[in-house]
Design a protein around this motif. Sequence first.
Motif, mmCIF file in Angstrom:
data_model
loop_
_atom_site.group_PDB
_atom_site.id
_atom_site.type_symbol
_atom_site.label_atom_id
_atom_site.label_comp_id
_atom_site.label_asym_id
_atom_site.label_seq_id
_atom_site.Cartn_x
_atom_site.Cartn_y
_atom_site.Cartn_z
ATOM 1 N N VAL A 62 -2.977 -1.832 -15.949
ATOM 2 C CA VAL A 62 -1.781 -1.373 -15.835
ATOM 3 C C VAL A 62 -1.267 -2.061 -17.221
ATOM 4 O O VAL A 62 -1.173 -3.560 -17.261
ATOM 5 N N LYS A 63 -0.317 -1.577 -18.018
ATOM 6 C CA LYS A 63 0.286 -2.399 -19.283
ATOM 7 C C LYS A 63 1.409 -3.356 -18.562
ATOM 8 O O LYS A 63 2.070 -2.855 -17.798
ATOM 9 N N ARG A 64 1.301 -4.635 -19.145
ATOM 10 C CA ARG A 64 2.218 -5.621 -18.713
ATOM 11 C C ARG A 64 3.409 -5.626 -19.813
ATOM 12 O O ARG A 64 3.266 -5.568 -20.940
ATOM 13 N N PRO A 65 4.334 -5.719 -19.266
ATOM 14 C CA PRO A 65 5.560 -5.735 -20.216
ATOM 15 C C PRO A 65 6.124 -7.333 -20.241
ATOM 16 O O PRO A 65 7.294 -7.639 -20.352
ATOM 17 N N GLY A 66 4.983 -8.094 -20.746
ATOM 18 C CA GLY A 66 5.208 -9.570 -20.788
ATOM 19 C C GLY A 66 4.403 -10.489 -20.158
ATOM 20 O O GLY A 66 3.406 -10.108 -19.530
ATOM 21 N N LEU A 67 4.807 -11.692 -19.857
ATOM 22 C CA LEU A 67 3.745 -12.603 -19.402
ATOM 23 C C LEU A 67 4.480 -12.434 -17.903
ATOM 24 O O LEU A 67 5.075 -13.270 -17.201
ATOM 25 N N HIS A 110 7.316 2.798 -2.937
ATOM 26 C CA HIS A 110 6.820 3.357 -1.337
ATOM 27 C C HIS A 110 5.533 4.176 -1.671
ATOM 28 O O HIS A 110 4.881 4.484 -0.779
ATOM 29 N N LYS A 111 5.669 4.505 -2.988
ATOM 30 C CA LYS A 111 4.231 5.384 -3.042
ATOM 31 C C LYS A 111 2.998 4.756 -3.664
ATOM 32 O O LYS A 111 2.186 5.322 -3.750
ATOM 33 N N GLY A 112 3.382 3.360 -3.839
ATOM 34 C CA GLY A 112 2.072 2.629 -4.026
ATOM 35 C C GLY A 112 1.864 2.295 -5.399
ATOM 36 O O GLY A 112 0.738 2.167 -5.954
ATOM 37 N N GLU A 113 3.023 2.722 -6.315
ATOM 38 C CA GLU A 113 2.785 2.574 -7.599
ATOM 39 C C GLU A 113 3.674 1.427 -8.201
ATOM 40 O O GLU A 113 4.609 1.191 -7.616
ATOM 41 N N PRO A 114 2.981 0.797 -9.340
ATOM 42 C CA PRO A 114 4.052 -0.486 -9.840
ATOM 43 C C PRO A 114 5.242 -0.098 -10.254
ATOM 44 O O PRO A 114 5.556 1.035 -11.050
ATOM 45 N N ARG A 115 6.288 -0.783 -9.938
ATOM 46 C CA ARG A 115 7.622 -0.411 -10.311
ATOM 47 C C ARG A 115 8.523 -1.405 -10.607
ATOM 48 O O ARG A 115 9.301 -1.344 -11.533
ATOM 49 N N LEU A 116 8.094 -2.644 -10.335
ATOM 50 C CA LEU A 116 8.989 -3.912 -10.528
ATOM 51 C C LEU A 116 7.782 -4.942 -11.262
ATOM 52 O O LEU A 116 6.613 -5.070 -10.672
ATOM 53 N N ALA A 117 8.092 -5.666 -12.378
ATOM 54 C CA ALA A 117 7.492 -6.686 -12.864
ATOM 55 C C ALA A 117 8.356 -8.057 -12.818
ATOM 56 O O ALA A 117 9.406 -7.910 -13.461
ATOM 57 N N THR A 118 7.890 -9.285 -12.531
ATOM 58 C CA THR A 118 8.635 -10.489 -12.548
ATOM 59 C C THR A 118 8.036 -11.469 -13.422
ATOM 60 O O THR A 118 6.821 -11.782 -13.437
ATOM 61 N N LEU A 119 8.886 -11.679 -14.655
ATOM 62 C CA LEU A 119 8.578 -12.629 -15.745
ATOM 63 C C LEU A 119 9.201 -14.057 -15.386
ATOM 64 O O LEU A 119 10.296 -13.968 -15.055
ATOM 65 N N PHE A 149 0.643 -1.409 -0.010
ATOM 66 C CA PHE A 149 0.024 0.133 -0.074
ATOM 67 C C PHE A 149 0.693 1.253 0.016
ATOM 68 O O PHE A 149 0.264 2.400 0.209
ATOM 69 N N GLY A 150 2.210 1.090 0.037
ATOM 70 C CA GLY A 150 2.980 2.391 -0.298
ATOM 71 C C GLY A 150 2.695 3.398 0.936
ATOM 72 O O GLY A 150 2.615 3.079 2.102
ATOM 73 N N ARG A 151 2.266 4.655 0.601
ATOM 74 C CA ARG A 151 2.195 5.698 1.608
ATOM 75 C C ARG A 151 1.008 5.638 2.039
ATOM 76 O O ARG A 151 0.632 6.305 3.085
ATOM 77 N N GLN A 152 0.023 4.906 1.860
ATOM 78 C CA GLN A 152 -1.623 4.742 2.515
ATOM 79 C C GLN A 152 -2.139 6.413 2.456
ATOM 80 O O GLN A 152 -2.596 6.542 3.603
ATOM 81 N N ASP A 153 -2.206 6.811 1.278
ATOM 82 C CA ASP A 153 -2.859 8.048 1.044
ATOM 83 C C ASP A 153 -3.631 8.121 -0.177
ATOM 84 O O ASP A 153 -3.908 9.391 -0.634
ATOM 85 N N SER A 154 -4.373 7.006 -0.246
ATOM 86 C CA SER A 154 -5.071 6.769 -1.459
ATOM 87 C C SER A 154 -6.429 6.335 -1.405
ATOM 88 O O SER A 154 -6.384 5.147 -0.534
ATOM 89 N N LYS A 155 -7.699 6.545 -2.105
ATOM 90 C CA LYS A 155 -8.695 5.578 -1.917
ATOM 91 C C LYS A 155 -8.827 4.749 -2.875
ATOM 92 O O LYS A 155 -9.607 3.771 -3.000
ATOM 93 N N SER A 156 -7.832 4.455 -3.721
ATOM 94 C CA SER A 156 -7.458 3.387 -4.790
ATOM 95 C C SER A 156 -6.559 2.193 -4.246
ATOM 96 O O SER A 156 -5.577 2.593 -3.358
ATOM 97 N N VAL A 157 -6.591 0.972 -4.668
ATOM 98 C CA VAL A 157 -5.742 -0.123 -4.302
ATOM 99 C C VAL A 157 -5.364 -0.708 -5.696
ATOM 100 O O VAL A 157 -5.998 -0.410 -6.726
ATOM 101 N N TYR A 158 -4.470 -1.863 -5.734
ATOM 102 C CA TYR A 158 -4.290 -2.259 -6.681
ATOM 103 C C TYR A 158 -4.850 -3.844 -6.551
ATOM 104 O O TYR A 158 -4.679 -4.522 -5.426
ATOM 105 N N ILE A 159 -5.126 -4.541 -7.563
ATOM 106 C CA ILE A 159 -5.628 -5.997 -7.662
ATOM 107 C C ILE A 159 -5.133 -6.617 -8.872
ATOM 108 O O ILE A 159 -4.469 -5.936 -9.581
ATOM 109 N N THR A 160 -5.140 -8.116 -8.373
ATOM 110 C CA THR A 160 -4.616 -8.761 -9.648
ATOM 111 C C THR A 160 -5.734 -9.803 -10.072
ATOM 112 O O THR A 160 -6.560 -10.129 -9.361
#
Length: 676
Positions: A204-209, A217-226, A163-174
């Motif tokens: 969120v645009k996927r960079p592959g499979l 820390h800000k709660g934004e997508p930063r790493l993707a594991t393929l 949840f990063g900074r915990q300062d948003s009404k939005s969350v991320y789901i998979t």
Amino acid sequence: MRTAFLLTVSAAVLALASLSAAHSQSPAPAAAPVPIEYFFDNPEFSSAALAPDARSLAVRFGGKGTRDRLAVVDLDKNAIKVVAQFQSADIGNFYWIDNERLVYDTNDKRLGPGARQFAPGLFAVNRDGSGFMQLIAVSDGPRDASRRTNTILRSDHYLVQQFGRQDSKSVYITNAKFGNGNNDEVEYINLMRLDTLTGRTEHVKRPGLVKGWTLDHKGEPRLATLVDKDIQTLMYRDPADGNWRKLASFNLYKDNENVFNPVAFGPDGTLYVSAWSSDDKSGLHTFDFATGRVSAQPVIKLADFDFSGSLVTSRDKLLGVRYLSDARATAWFGPDMKALQAKVDALLPSTVNLLDVAARAETPWVLVTSYSDVQPTTIALFNAETGKLNKVGDFHERIVASQMASQELVRYKTRDGMDIPAWLTIPKGGKRKDLPMVVLVHGGPHVRGGEWGWKSDVQFLASRGYAVLEPEFRGSKGYGERHFRAGWKQWGLAMQNDIADGTRWAIAQGIADPKRICIAGASYGGYATLMGLVNDPDLYKCGINWIGVTDINLLFTGHGSAIDDAGQTYKQYGMPVLIGDPKEDAARFKATSPLEQAARIKQPLLMAYGGVDQRVPHYHGRKFYDAVKPGNPDVELIVYDDEGHGWTQPKTRVDFWSRVEKFLDRHIGPSGTQSK
């Protein structure tokens, strides 16, 4: 328009003291055994979390005959309000996403996996009980189809618990997309931003499979594991332009140089990773995006353990690092937090005390989680200004620390000269000589087995008079790369010898009575139990195997279940490296198969399996029972129809460990008067 699974807000205001009221109950008399239910019941109080501003505390609690509820304590007013509860389910996980709003899902603590019909779902509510929103369905069947709106997602969506900074009404789901293979393996995982007020999503645009996502820390997508076959690739989303680029690739199972595992992003955007260095143990390092290299000097390094832990942050500052050595601890970087830790430790000198600070605290409240080898987890609030500590609740409120057994980390030498760590628990009472002993083998097996702290199964056994030895045999993680790799392809061989050598060490130390030792374990530990009875019949008078592997080939080729959660990719690339290849190692698999050696086991044996286990289906147990029973009359097999790979229901745990207690008493009981 709400079903029984939707929110109903109680108007009742509960006294905060009720969360830990059971703690005041009179303990059982010292001369009587602690009742088994005290060890294996679900706790009535089970979680707490500070709001980002530290003005509110969310707690999950239940009671006898009631479902777990979610309540919020207003710390300014010292008032508590139930904000979420279900008529036919328990509150599951819950999280603050900003100062006012929480998200949570559901669970059913009364049912095993085989009886559950619903997914966790996802809901949101404000801290005063207003603003309720159902975000993800608990079922996609006819039960709630007529009531679903376009904003409620299907039940196959799950919350990202970052949840990063915990300062948003939005969350991320998979949402996972599965392939068309026999085992329906995950092909890739989509990531979506979900607005908890409107239910709207943004992909969120996927960079592959992609198989995994990491937020910063800000709660934004930063790493993707393929992951492609046995190759793992890390992709980084540059905050400057939002584009993805490759950071690194390595073999999941064979590489040991230049390999690192992301831990978390710091407030300044620094990526912290765990990585191995030349002295065998992994440490916490930083990653340089410009050079693509891991820092030469670690931030945290432990002498005897690999790094395992997390960052502790507040506002936009890295405060410290939480890590696991023999027990859990925190390395604080600044004098203020070091002084705060010292104050709490002075008030609670007999426990490990973990401090959780709010993301953007506006009050002096700090959440304290405490435990020891004899004390189950307890949670309290500490006021950094007044120095006062207020208990919030106990996870096992009926357990009395003075009646529990102490635990220590010991080390012994194996026949080939390796040092093996092991956890030793001695029954309360001071006697340390000629004890009946249970050798408890951990599952995995390529995981860390244990740590210093209170464990229900170990303490239960100790309360009945048994010493408990838990070896961290080679192949266990957490004790260095050499220790881990030494266990590859050693099922039933060197790994098994390590367990036997630990047993002989306990005998040589005078701790264990050589005529009263039983071997026991679950999953891989169940396999090691059976192989221990085969390889070392002189050591073990009896065995207890639950959910244990009975033949290595069955893990690869067939197990009598339509669903297998191991996955074909892991079977094809991981298991041949860690366990062996069914063709190349066929002779070894046969020689180290309990099923093939079943006729050699003559000792009393207790076995138990879950009827819906997808990891080690009860087919393992049934085949072994049919093979061993003709030559061994003292074998019992129990199948818990609704259980999976482990016991989730209190009634199952109580029933199983009651059977274990009777079984051990017959064969190696503390009285020493066994007829066998």
